[in-house]
Design an enzyme around this catalytic site. Structure first.
Site, PDB file in Angstrom:
ATOM      1  N   HIS A 160     -11.936   8.565 -14.726  1.00  0.00           N
ATOM      2  CA  HIS A 160     -12.688   7.901 -13.645  1.00  0.00           C
ATOM      3  C   HIS A 160     -11.999   6.604 -13.213  1.00  0.00           C
ATOM      4  O   HIS A 160     -12.628   5.725 -12.630  1.00  0.00           O
ATOM      5  CB  HIS A 160     -14.136   7.601 -14.069  1.00  0.00           C
ATOM      6  CG  HIS A 160     -14.810   8.733 -14.764  1.00  0.00           C
ATOM      7  ND1 HIS A 160     -15.423   9.760 -14.104  1.00  0.00           N
ATOM      8  CD2 HIS A 160     -14.923   9.011 -16.089  1.00  0.00           C
ATOM      9  CE1 HIS A 160     -15.910  10.627 -14.972  1.00  0.00           C
ATOM     10  NE2 HIS A 160     -15.613  10.203 -16.190  1.00  0.00           N
ATOM     11  N   SER A 290       8.235  -5.278   2.460  1.00  0.00           N
ATOM     12  CA  SER A 290       7.333  -5.677   3.540  1.00  0.00           C
ATOM     13  C   SER A 290       8.057  -6.649   4.456  1.00  0.00           C
ATOM     14  O   SER A 290       8.796  -7.517   3.996  1.00  0.00           O
ATOM     15  CB  SER A 290       6.073  -6.338   2.963  1.00  0.00           C
ATOM     16  OG  SER A 290       5.335  -6.994   3.974  1.00  0.00           O
ATOM     17  N   ARG A 304       5.478   8.421   1.070  1.00  0.00           N
ATOM     18  CA  ARG A 304       6.008   9.448   1.970  1.00  0.00           C
ATOM     19  C   ARG A 304       5.611  10.829   1.463  1.00  0.00           C
ATOM     20  O   ARG A 304       5.201  11.695   2.249  1.00  0.00           O
ATOM     21  CB  ARG A 304       7.530   9.343   2.054  1.00  0.00           C
ATOM     22  CG  ARG A 304       8.154  10.448   2.903  1.00  0.00           C
ATOM     23  CD  ARG A 304       9.672  10.410   2.832  1.00  0.00           C
ATOM     24  NE  ARG A 304      10.209   9.166   3.349  1.00  0.00           N
ATOM     25  CZ  ARG A 304      11.498   8.828   3.305  1.00  0.00           C
ATOM     26  NH1 ARG A 304      12.369   9.662   2.740  1.00  0.00           N
ATOM     27  NH2 ARG A 304      11.912   7.694   3.793  1.00  0.00           N
TER      28      ARG A 304
END
EC number: 4.3.2.2
Length: 485
Positions: A160, A290, A304
């Site tokens: 979980h 980034s 991807r």
């Protein structure tokens, strides 16, 4: 907006990124026009050769002329013929006949368009599987090496996505490998189940060929067998309509969609582990994570794979719907759809396998981070061991349980409310009640004692199931793969 003056300028037209950006050259060629139309010509040759061998008046000279022009395709002429005739097969019959004037009369003799169309599709599907299978085997092999290397390294397990009992880095990797081994078996089975459409005629009755051979059923059956063998298939479908059953396409795309689901799960796990800073995909020296945040190391390869795997998983809906609406012997509303979904499924599978191979060859493990996370959670998991040790030392289970309950809640408050480290063991060490087992605490907290049979499971699984499954592909394991983009 006017069309560009130079129609050959590929930058001025949309090109599928599956081919222009990602897919391998060999898979791109497998679905290329040259492969398709070159296969059509070979199928016409096989048909003529078989018909000649069974007594039809076809000469050696005609056969030799066809053999000499298999790859001599005038694509410009074929395009002009198709524009005029509005029929792609007849356009290529005329184009082939133009360079084979002596054989012109016997090209496509007795056949329907689906003789070349469907049989070529089956050849391309088979060849597509033959390209994918070694790539999948390579991914499994790389991950098996990784699992073997880290078979004994304890790591925090999650259920979980909450901390659970410990596993090992290698054992978790074996969960990925097991799914991929199932996919390997499924792809092999799907490839081996493919049959040839063969020589069946306009509605699958072989009427035209029965007429050619003047009612000789044995010769018609032998013709079907001969052409099937020339195309490299062991069997042909015994009954067809004008086309082979479109349920075949469902089976093909189903196993590819299942492969997509496996890779999506694996790469999602890697993305989550990257967030935890436990394991990362390869990240090149000059790679930028980034444009705005220089410190970022985004798992772009895994992202991807997830992105393209979603596309792959959705493609199976196309053949499902196509098969359901094929009226009687066939309708042509399958054609345009199949041109897209069959090629895209194999191209997409090819891309994500190559990307996953690249990932699996460069996975980076951070043992100190993994150890730190274990230290944060293991004290709570060790409470049962502590209780048992205290009972063996003469303590009362209920008294010990209450002591641990109080100390563990105090430690949890430090973690959750103050943002501190888990100090449960320090509290146990400071409590005189636990003095009989203070010297045992280190051994009671040894992470390897919490991983059960994980290392043994890894060794047995790799030896008995994984390595044997890879034996047929050993000669094609190859070196490392570098991604163009």
């Amino acid at each position: 907006m006017a069309a560009p003056a130079d129609q050959e300028d590929v930058l001025a037209r949309y090109r599928s990124p599956l081919v222009s950006r990602y897919a391998s050259a060999e898979m791109g060629y497998n679905f290329s026009e040259r492969k398709k139309f070159g296969t059509w010509r070979r199928l016409w040759l096989y048909l003529a050769q078989a018909e000649k061998s069974l007594g039809l008046p076809i000469t050696d000279e005609q056969i030799q002329e066809m053999e000499a022009n298999l790859d001599n395709i005038d694509f410009k002429m074929a395009a002009e013929e198709e524009k005029k005739l509005r029929h792609d097969v007849m356009a290529h019959v005329h184009t082939f006949a133009h360079c084979c004037p002596k054989a012109a009369a016997i090209i496509h003799l007795g056949a329907t368009s689906c003789y070349v169309g469907d049989n070529t599709d089956l050849i391309v599907l088979r060849d597509g599987f033959n390209l994918l299978l070694p790539k999948l085997a390579r991914v499994i092999s790389r991950l098996a090496d990784f699992a073997e290397k880290y078979a004994d390294m304890p790591a925090l397990g999650f259920t979980h996505y909450q901390p659970a009992q410990l596993t090992t880095v290698g054992k978790r990797c074996c969960l990925w490998i097991q799914d991929l081994c199932m996919d390997l078996q499924s792809l092999e089975r799907a490839r081996d189940d493919l049959r040839f459409r063969g020589v069946k005629g306009t509605t699958g009755t072989q009427a035209s060929f029965l007429q050619l051979f003047e009612g000789d059923h044995d010769k018609v059956e032998e013709l079907d067998r001969l052409v099937t063998a020339k195309a490299g298939f062991k069997r042909a479908y015994m009954v067809t309509g004008q086309t082979y059953s479109r349920k075949v396409d469902i089976g093909v795309l189903s196993v590819l969609a299942s492969l997509g689901a496996s890779i999506h799960k694996i790469c999602t796990d890697i993305r989550l582990l990257a967030n935890l800073k436990e394991i990362e995909e390869p990240f090149e020296k000059d790679q930028i994570g980034s444009s705005a945040m220089p410190y970022k190391r985004n798992p772009m390869r895994s992202e991807r794979c997830c992105s393209l795997a979603r596309h792959l998983m959705t493609l199976v809906m196309d053949p499902l719907q196509t098969a359901s609406v094929q009226w009687f012997e066939r309708t042509l509303d399958d054609s345009a759809n199949r041109r897209v979904c069959l090629a895209e499924a194999f191209l997409t599978a090819d891309i994500i396998l190559s990307t996953l191979q690249n990932i699996s060859e460069g996975l980076v493990v951070y043992p100190k981070v993994i150890e730190r996370r274990i230290r944060q959670e293991l004290p709570f998991m060790a409470t049962e061991n502590i209780i048992m040790a205290m009972v063996k030392a003469g303590g009362n289970r209920q008294d010990c349980h209450e002591k641990i309950r109080v100390l563990s809640q105090q430690a949890a408050a430090v973690v959750k409310q103050e943002g501190g480290d888990n100090d449960f063991i320090d509290r146990v060490r400071a409590d005189p009640y636990f003095s009989p087992i203070h010297k045992q605490l280190e051994s009671l907290l040894d992470p390897s004692s919490f991983t059960g049979r994980a290392p043994q499971q890894v060794a047995k699984f790799l030896k008995e199931e994984v390595r044997p499954a890879l034996i047929p592909y050993q000669s094609k394991m190859g070196g490392k793969i570098e991604l163009a983009l």
